[in-house]
Write an enzyme that holds these catalytic residues in place. Structure first.
Site, PDB file in Angstrom:
ATOM      1  N   TYR A  39       0.841  -1.218   0.000  1.00  0.00           N
ATOM      2  CA  TYR A  39       0.000   0.000   0.000  1.00  0.00           C
ATOM      3  C   TYR A  39       0.871   1.260   0.000  1.00  0.00           C
ATOM      4  O   TYR A  39       1.112   1.862   1.050  1.00  0.00           O
ATOM      5  CB  TYR A  39      -0.906   0.014   1.238  1.00  0.00           C
ATOM      6  N   TRP A  43      -3.812   6.296   2.527  1.00  0.00           N
ATOM      7  CA  TRP A  43      -5.176   5.774   2.648  1.00  0.00           C
ATOM      8  C   TRP A  43      -5.912   6.564   3.720  1.00  0.00           C
ATOM      9  O   TRP A  43      -5.310   6.957   4.725  1.00  0.00           O
ATOM     10  CB  TRP A  43      -5.155   4.294   3.033  1.00  0.00           C
ATOM     11  N   TRP A  45      -8.669   6.132   6.131  1.00  0.00           N
ATOM     12  CA  TRP A  45      -8.812   5.866   7.574  1.00  0.00           C
ATOM     13  C   TRP A  45      -7.505   5.395   8.192  1.00  0.00           C
ATOM     14  O   TRP A  45      -7.262   5.608   9.376  1.00  0.00           O
ATOM     15  CB  TRP A  45     -10.046   5.029   7.900  1.00  0.00           C
ATOM     16  N   GLN A 111     -13.928   6.359   2.454  1.00  0.00           N
ATOM     17  CA  GLN A 111     -13.672   5.317   3.468  1.00  0.00           C
ATOM     18  C   GLN A 111     -14.264   5.768   4.807  1.00  0.00           C
ATOM     19  O   GLN A 111     -14.684   6.922   4.933  1.00  0.00           O
ATOM     20  CB  GLN A 111     -12.163   5.074   3.610  1.00  0.00           C
ATOM     21  N   ASP A 169     -12.902  -4.839   2.774  1.00  0.00           N
ATOM     22  CA  ASP A 169     -13.072  -5.103   1.352  1.00  0.00           C
ATOM     23  C   ASP A 169     -13.893  -6.351   1.008  1.00  0.00           C
ATOM     24  O   ASP A 169     -14.850  -6.279   0.259  1.00  0.00           O
ATOM     25  CB  ASP A 169     -11.691  -5.233   0.685  1.00  0.00           C
ATOM     26  N   ARG A 202      -5.643 -12.942   0.707  1.00  0.00           N
ATOM     27  CA  ARG A 202      -6.208 -11.800  -0.022  1.00  0.00           C
ATOM     28  C   ARG A 202      -7.571 -12.159  -0.619  1.00  0.00           C
ATOM     29  O   ARG A 202      -7.934 -13.330  -0.677  1.00  0.00           O
ATOM     30  CB  ARG A 202      -5.248 -11.402  -1.168  1.00  0.00           C
ATOM     31  N   TRP A 350     -10.868 -10.069   5.413  1.00  0.00           N
ATOM     32  CA  TRP A 350     -11.996  -9.694   6.269  1.00  0.00           C
ATOM     33  C   TRP A 350     -12.994 -10.836   6.441  1.00  0.00           C
ATOM     34  O   TRP A 350     -14.129 -10.613   6.860  1.00  0.00           O
ATOM     35  CB  TRP A 350     -12.692  -8.445   5.713  1.00  0.00           C
ATOM     36  N   GLU A 393      -0.547  -6.654   9.628  1.00  0.00           N
ATOM     37  CA  GLU A 393      -1.801  -6.012   9.202  1.00  0.00           C
ATOM     38  C   GLU A 393      -2.988  -6.643   9.946  1.00  0.00           C
ATOM     39  O   GLU A 393      -3.880  -5.953  10.417  1.00  0.00           O
ATOM     40  CB  GLU A 393      -1.935  -6.208   7.687  1.00  0.00           C
TER      41      GLU A 393
END
Ligand code: GLC
Length: 425
Positions: A39, A43, A45, A111, A169, A202, A350, A393
């Site tokens: 990344y 970004w 947030w 976001q 996501d 992912r 997620w 992460e």
């Protein structure tokens, strides 16, 4: 101090040092990237959480992070989810794909608006030093919140037009609604994320095809909100976005009081959102849920966003029982999806992993609303995972293994600003 305690203290000192180092290493001059490689831009947030972390080290740098974020704000009030300050070929889809034609270059979607909440946190640490920044950021924050209410308000719940807007996501919340996205025109493309991180951690290819189809749809109508509303098959009232905005409005109203601005308009939004949350209550699940606005159906997903009701200051009803059940099934910490779901996958983004950054806001809400024991459990679980493993992460909630990107800005930031701060911080 016994030996074990001494070793633990040493490790905490080392983690504190590393966390500060990560913030500095990921600093690109007034803003932080989430992590190098995966990344490489600012970004939305992530940046707000980075500011929270910076406020433990350098208050003026913390304010600068938020100020840089709002440099990407559109004249509509929308604050984009990515600001492409310097083009990096290692990320897809880059600015040319989004085609938003802004300066600085940005994506075309937003976001979760945690910025006002974090602004309040930073301000409370040093009110005098923060007053000028709050005065400067107040109108941009008002404009952004108003944009949400006017463009995305659906009877008081807040809609997303792209799964990436939610910050979660590939959450299961979007699965039913995403089925109707036409991917026939997406064509070939090369993902970059799977060259940085194990593909099992992912989103799937079908998810990416849908993400791109929605990007192309937005780009083809010049990112015009009313055209997107009319033409897109995807419009979902996101329980996370709704709760986060409601909470942010409460903090913005508080900040208004501090700098002598009127809170009347914000109070109207708060009342509207409070009433709107009721339609997201899923009695069968025992928690708040997201709703496909095209069909009016709740998603039937018990996701981590459901547990932001305390953070939003909304009646938790029987959510506490749901939260306790979910925690019983995940030995290490709060998973992003209920392990009882057939789609639970402890490695995949997620769909199962535990995210320290989300734990921080769920934990804050619990502590504020008198659920001290649960709040403390979340904080300690997060503490142990990071202490033992590092600044990943996200983590596997069944094994505590670190997953996704490493040396992650927001994990380091919440370590400094929440994890190590003790109860009710
Ligand atoms: C992923 C996450 C999102 C985050 C971004 C950068 O897309 O889902 O929440 O903002 O990465 O860290």
């Amino acid at each position: 101090m016994n030996n074990m305690a001494a070793i633990e203290t040493l490790n905490i000192d080392e983690r504190n040092r590393q966390a500060a180092e990560i913030l500095r290493t990921n600093d690109r001059g007034g803003y932080n990237i989430p992590t190098a490689g995966l990344y490489p831009y600012q970004w939305n947030w992530d940046s707000a959480f980075a500011a929270w972390g910076w406020s433990e080290i350098d208050i003026s740098r913390a304010w600068r992070e938020l100020e840089t974020l709002f440099k990407g704000q559109w004249s509509t009030g929308m604050v984009p989810h990515i600001i492409f300050h310097e083009v990096d070929e290692g990320y897809f889809p880059g600015p040319d794909v989004w085609g938003t034609h802004k300066t600085p270059q940005t994506s075309g979607i937003t976001q979760p608006p945690v910025a006002a909440t974090i602004a309040r946190k930073i301000y409370e640490k040093a009110p005098q030093a923060g007053r000028a920044s709050v005065e400067q950021l107040f109108k941009p924050m008002m404009d952004w919140h108003r944009w949400f209410i006017e463009q995305r308000g659906e009877s008081g719940a807040i809609a997303i037009t792209h799964p990436w807007e939610s910050g979660r996501d590939n959450a299961l919340d979007w699965e039913a609604a995403a089925q109707s996205i036409d991917i026939s025109n997406v064509g070939d493309y090369t993902r970059r994320d799977t060259s940085h991180v194990n593909p099992e951690m992912r989103p799937r290819k079908i998810d990416y095809d849908r993400y791109l189809a929605l990007v192309y749809l937005g780009r083809d109508v010049g990112w015009d909100e009313s055209k997107i509303r009319e033409l897109s098959p995807f419009r979902v009232a996101d329980v996370g976005m709704t709760f986060i905005l409601l909470r942010a409005c409460r903090d913005l109203a508080w900040l208004a009081g501090e700098i002598g601005e009127s809170r009347v308009e914000i109070d109207g939004w708060i009342a509207h959102l409070e009433a709107g949350c009721a339609q997201l209550w899923n009695e069968e699940l025992g928690c708040y849920d997201s709703m496909d606005l095209k069909t009016g159906k709740l998603s039937g997903t018990k996701s981590v966003a459901s547990f932001l009701c305390w953070y939003a200051g909304v009646d938790p009803k029987s959510t506490k029982t749901s939260l306790e059940r979910v925690l019983e099934l995940a030995p290490f910490s709060l998973p992003s999806l209920d392990p009882a779901s057939s789609r639970f996958d402890p490695k995949r983004y997620w769909l199962g992993p535990t995210w320290p950054v989300v734990n921080s806001i769920v934990g804050l809400g619990l502590a504020e609303q008198g659920e001290a024991e649960l709040a403390e459990r979340l904080r300690k679980d997060t503490f142990e995972m990071i202490l033992q493993t590092g600044f990943y992460e996200y983590f596997n909630p069944m094994t505590a293994a670190g997953e996704g990107g490493n040396n992650f800005t927001w994990t380091a930031a919440v370590w400094l600003a929440w994890v190590t701060k003790g109860p009710a911080s």
